[in-house]
Scaffold this motif. Structure first.
Motif, PDB file in Angstrom:
ATOM      1  N   LEU A  81      26.626 -34.011  -7.995  1.00  0.00           N
ATOM      2  CA  LEU A  81      27.677 -33.974  -9.003  1.00  0.00           C
ATOM      3  C   LEU A  81      27.944 -35.328  -9.658  1.00  0.00           C
ATOM      4  N   ASN A  82      26.976 -36.230  -9.571  1.00  0.00           N
ATOM      5  CA  ASN A  82      27.064 -37.491 -10.300  1.00  0.00           C
ATOM      6  C   ASN A  82      26.493 -37.237 -11.690  1.00  0.00           C
ATOM      7  N   ALA A  83      27.373 -37.070 -12.678  1.00  0.00           N
ATOM      8  CA  ALA A  83      26.969 -36.619 -14.009  1.00  0.00           C
ATOM      9  C   ALA A  83      26.022 -37.593 -14.699  1.00  0.00           C
ATOM     10  N   LYS A  84      26.277 -38.892 -14.554  1.00  0.00           N
ATOM     11  CA  LYS A  84      25.426 -39.884 -15.216  1.00  0.00           C
ATOM     12  C   LYS A  84      24.014 -39.873 -14.648  1.00  0.00           C
ATOM     13  N   SER A  85      23.902 -39.836 -13.330  1.00  0.00           N
ATOM     14  CA  SER A  85      22.585 -39.788 -12.704  1.00  0.00           C
ATOM     15  C   SER A  85      21.859 -38.492 -13.052  1.00  0.00           C
ATOM     16  N   ALA A  86      22.594 -37.390 -13.075  1.00  0.00           N
ATOM     17  CA  ALA A  86      21.990 -36.096 -13.411  1.00  0.00           C
ATOM     18  C   ALA A  86      21.430 -36.115 -14.826  1.00  0.00           C
ATOM     19  N   ALA A  87      22.151 -36.737 -15.746  1.00  0.00           N
ATOM     20  CA  ALA A  87      21.682 -36.840 -17.131  1.00  0.00           C
ATOM     21  C   ALA A  87      20.403 -37.660 -17.206  1.00  0.00           C
ATOM     22  N   GLN A  88      20.369 -38.771 -16.494  1.00  0.00           N
ATOM     23  CA  GLN A  88      19.168 -39.607 -16.476  1.00  0.00           C
ATOM     24  C   GLN A  88      17.984 -38.847 -15.893  1.00  0.00           C
ATOM     25  N   CYS A  89      18.238 -38.103 -14.827  1.00  0.00           N
ATOM     26  CA  CYS A  89      17.157 -37.383 -14.164  1.00  0.00           C
ATOM     27  C   CYS A  89      16.609 -36.248 -15.023  1.00  0.00           C
ATOM     28  N   VAL A  90      17.468 -35.498 -15.696  1.00  0.00           N
ATOM     29  CA  VAL A  90      16.985 -34.366 -16.480  1.00  0.00           C
ATOM     30  C   VAL A  90      16.176 -34.854 -17.679  1.00  0.00           C
ATOM     31  N   VAL A  91      16.571 -35.977 -18.270  1.00  0.00           N
ATOM     32  CA  VAL A  91      15.800 -36.556 -19.372  1.00  0.00           C
ATOM     33  C   VAL A  91      14.439 -37.026 -18.863  1.00  0.00           C
ATOM     34  N   PHE A  92      14.435 -37.714 -17.735  1.00  0.00           N
ATOM     35  CA  PHE A  92      13.190 -38.184 -17.126  1.00  0.00           C
ATOM     36  C   PHE A  92      12.279 -37.002 -16.790  1.00  0.00           C
ATOM     37  N   TYR A  93      12.867 -35.932 -16.252  1.00  0.00           N
ATOM     38  CA  TYR A  93      12.099 -34.743 -15.875  1.00  0.00           C
ATOM     39  C   TYR A  93      11.340 -34.170 -17.070  1.00  0.00           C
ATOM     40  N   PHE A  94      12.016 -33.990 -18.193  1.00  0.00           N
ATOM     41  CA  PHE A  94      11.352 -33.390 -19.348  1.00  0.00           C
ATOM     42  C   PHE A  94      10.337 -34.344 -19.982  1.00  0.00           C
ATOM     43  N   GLU A  95      10.598 -35.648 -19.932  1.00  0.00           N
ATOM     44  CA  GLU A  95       9.608 -36.605 -20.435  1.00  0.00           C
ATOM     45  C   GLU A  95       8.324 -36.519 -19.618  1.00  0.00           C
ATOM     46  N   LYS A  96       8.461 -36.503 -18.299  1.00  0.00           N
ATOM     47  CA  LYS A  96       7.283 -36.459 -17.436  1.00  0.00           C
ATOM     48  C   LYS A  96       6.584 -35.106 -17.520  1.00  0.00           C
ATOM     49  N   LYS A  97       7.355 -34.031 -17.608  1.00  0.00           N
ATOM     50  CA  LYS A  97       6.755 -32.704 -17.673  1.00  0.00           C
ATOM     51  C   LYS A  97       5.955 -32.540 -18.963  1.00  0.00           C
ATOM     52  N   ARG A  98       6.490 -33.041 -20.075  1.00  0.00           N
ATOM     53  CA  ARG A  98       5.752 -32.981 -21.334  1.00  0.00           C
ATOM     54  C   ARG A  98       4.484 -33.822 -21.247  1.00  0.00           C
ATOM     55  N   GLU A  99       4.586 -34.969 -20.613  1.00  0.00           N
ATOM     56  CA  GLU A  99       3.436 -35.859 -20.476  1.00  0.00           C
ATOM     57  C   GLU A  99       2.317 -35.193 -19.672  1.00  0.00           C
ATOM     58  N   VAL A 100       2.680 -34.439 -18.644  1.00  0.00           N
ATOM     59  CA  VAL A 100       1.691 -33.836 -17.746  1.00  0.00           C
ATOM     60  C   VAL A 100       1.159 -32.509 -18.274  1.00  0.00           C
ATOM     61  N   PHE A 101       2.040 -31.699 -18.907  1.00  0.00           N
ATOM     62  CA  PHE A 101       1.650 -30.340 -19.294  1.00  0.00           C
ATOM     63  C   PHE A 101       1.659 -30.071 -20.796  1.00  0.00           C
ATOM     64  N   GLY A 102       2.304 -30.926 -21.582  1.00  0.00           N
ATOM     65  CA  GLY A 102       2.424 -30.671 -23.008  1.00  0.00           C
ATOM     66  C   GLY A 102       3.757 -30.041 -23.364  1.00  0.00           C
ATOM     67  N   SER A 103       4.064 -30.021 -24.657  1.00  0.00           N
ATOM     68  CA  SER A 103       5.382 -29.575 -25.127  1.00  0.00           C
ATOM     69  C   SER A 103       5.662 -28.112 -24.833  1.00  0.00           C
ATOM     70  N   GLU A 104       4.665 -27.241 -24.975  1.00  0.00           N
ATOM     71  CA  GLU A 104       4.905 -25.804 -24.813  1.00  0.00           C
ATOM     72  C   GLU A 104       5.323 -25.473 -23.383  1.00  0.00           C
ATOM     73  N   VAL A 105       4.645 -26.042 -22.415  1.00  0.00           N
ATOM     74  CA  VAL A 105       4.957 -25.769 -21.005  1.00  0.00           C
ATOM     75  C   VAL A 105       6.246 -26.477 -20.586  1.00  0.00           C
ATOM     76  N   ALA A 106       6.542 -27.604 -21.208  1.00  0.00           N
ATOM     77  CA  ALA A 106       7.726 -28.385 -20.820  1.00  0.00           C
ATOM     78  C   ALA A 106       9.014 -27.603 -20.972  1.00  0.00           C
ATOM     79  N   SER A 107       9.032 -26.612 -21.854  1.00  0.00           N
ATOM     80  CA  SER A 107      10.263 -25.871 -22.116  1.00  0.00           C
ATOM     81  C   SER A 107      10.338 -24.543 -21.372  1.00  0.00           C
ATOM     82  N   ARG A 108       9.519 -24.378 -20.346  1.00  0.00           N
ATOM     83  CA  ARG A 108       9.558 -23.132 -19.555  1.00  0.00           C
ATOM     84  C   ARG A 108       9.048 -23.409 -18.144  1.00  0.00           C
ATOM     85  N   ASP A 109       9.096 -22.366 -17.285  1.00  0.00           N
ATOM     86  CA  ASP A 109       8.558 -22.493 -15.942  1.00  0.00           C
ATOM     87  C   ASP A 109       7.038 -22.679 -15.991  1.00  0.00           C
ATOM     88  N   ILE A 110       6.531 -23.436 -15.046  1.00  0.00           N
ATOM     89  CA  ILE A 110       5.091 -23.679 -14.969  1.00  0.00           C
ATOM     90  C   ILE A 110       4.417 -22.486 -14.294  1.00  0.00           C
TER      91      ILE A 110
END
Length: 235
Positions: free
Chosen positions: A126-155
């Motif tokens: 429930l640390n909102a600032k850390s959660a925001a940083q993590c979710v942004v990092f998650y989507f950056e890395k997911k797009r980098e590894v799988f591409g934009s289409e997969v980044a917006s859905r389950d793998i």
């Protein structure tokens, strides 16, 4: 890795201790270390941050690892409090300037992204600032590894490269039928270093397995720990 919600409300701790993404980027390691020197850099940063903890915080961290801490399961949370924390998270997200992958995913599949917000809010206790940083990092890395289409859905399994599929099919990731003393599921990863054909295969398989676990109700309720065992030397 350890995922539990201990109802820490004040968010006063150093954010770098709460967000692995922030801690890694302190030394430029937002990926697997390329060599022993990079791995040692990250280890040094972790040691320095841990040394800043009070004795009480160090004891709490140790208890969390072995499963002695008192867990407040997600089902017990106050919906009003969660709404307040989500609003805080939105404010924190607005302050993050570089978040193109997050924006792309939100435009393509807002329901999926909103679920991930809640997931990371739980993950970061429930640390909102850390959660925001993590979710942004998650989507950056997911797009980098799988591409934009997969980044917006389950793998899906079919999204993996052949070597990553082999990692999963050969059982390098295993879920134990037993729980630890805190009721968390135990996930085991074990493979010889020589079997790492590419780092991409390891990362993709890890994303896939973690994504599948995150959708499981029991994993979300009690959390899980990951035990990593590797052996051998790279050629």
């Amino acid at each position: 890795s350890n995922n539990n919600n201990n109802n820490n409300m004040d968010g006063a701790e150093d954010d770098s201790l709460r967000a692995p993404a922030v801690l890694a980027t302190k030394v430029g390691l937002d990926r697997f270390a390329k060599d022993e020197s990079e791995a040692n850099q990250f280890e040094q940063v972790v040691s320095e941050e841990l040394a800043k903890l009070s004795l009480e915080e160090q004891e709490k961290a140790a208890f969390q690892i072995v499963g002695f801490d008192e867990t407040n399961h997600h089902g017990d949370e106050d919906p009003i409090m969660m709404e307040e924390k989500l609003n805080e998270m939105e404010q924190a997200l607005d302050e993050i300037k570089k978040k193109s992958a997050f924006k792309e995913a939100m435009d393509a599949n807002p329901d999926y992204v909103n679920k991930k917000k809640i997931h990371f809010l739980h993950y970061e206790e429930l640390n909102a600032k850390s959660a925001a940083q993590c979710v942004v990092f998650y989507f950056e890395k997911k797009r980098e590894v799988f591409g934009s289409e997969v980044a917006s859905r389950d793998i899906l399994f079919d999204d993996l490269i052949p070597d990553a599929k082999e990692f999963v099919e050969r059982g390098f990731w295993q879920v134990s039928p037993y729980k630890d003393r805190a009721g968390r599921s135990v996930v085991f990863f074990g493979a010889g270093i020589k079997e790492y054909k590419t780092v991409e295969a390891v990362i993709q398989s890890m994303h896939y397995v973690n994504g599948a676990m995150a959708r499981d109700g029991e994993f979300k309720q009690n959390g899980y720990i990951i035990v990593v065992y590797t052996f051998g030397k790279p050629e």
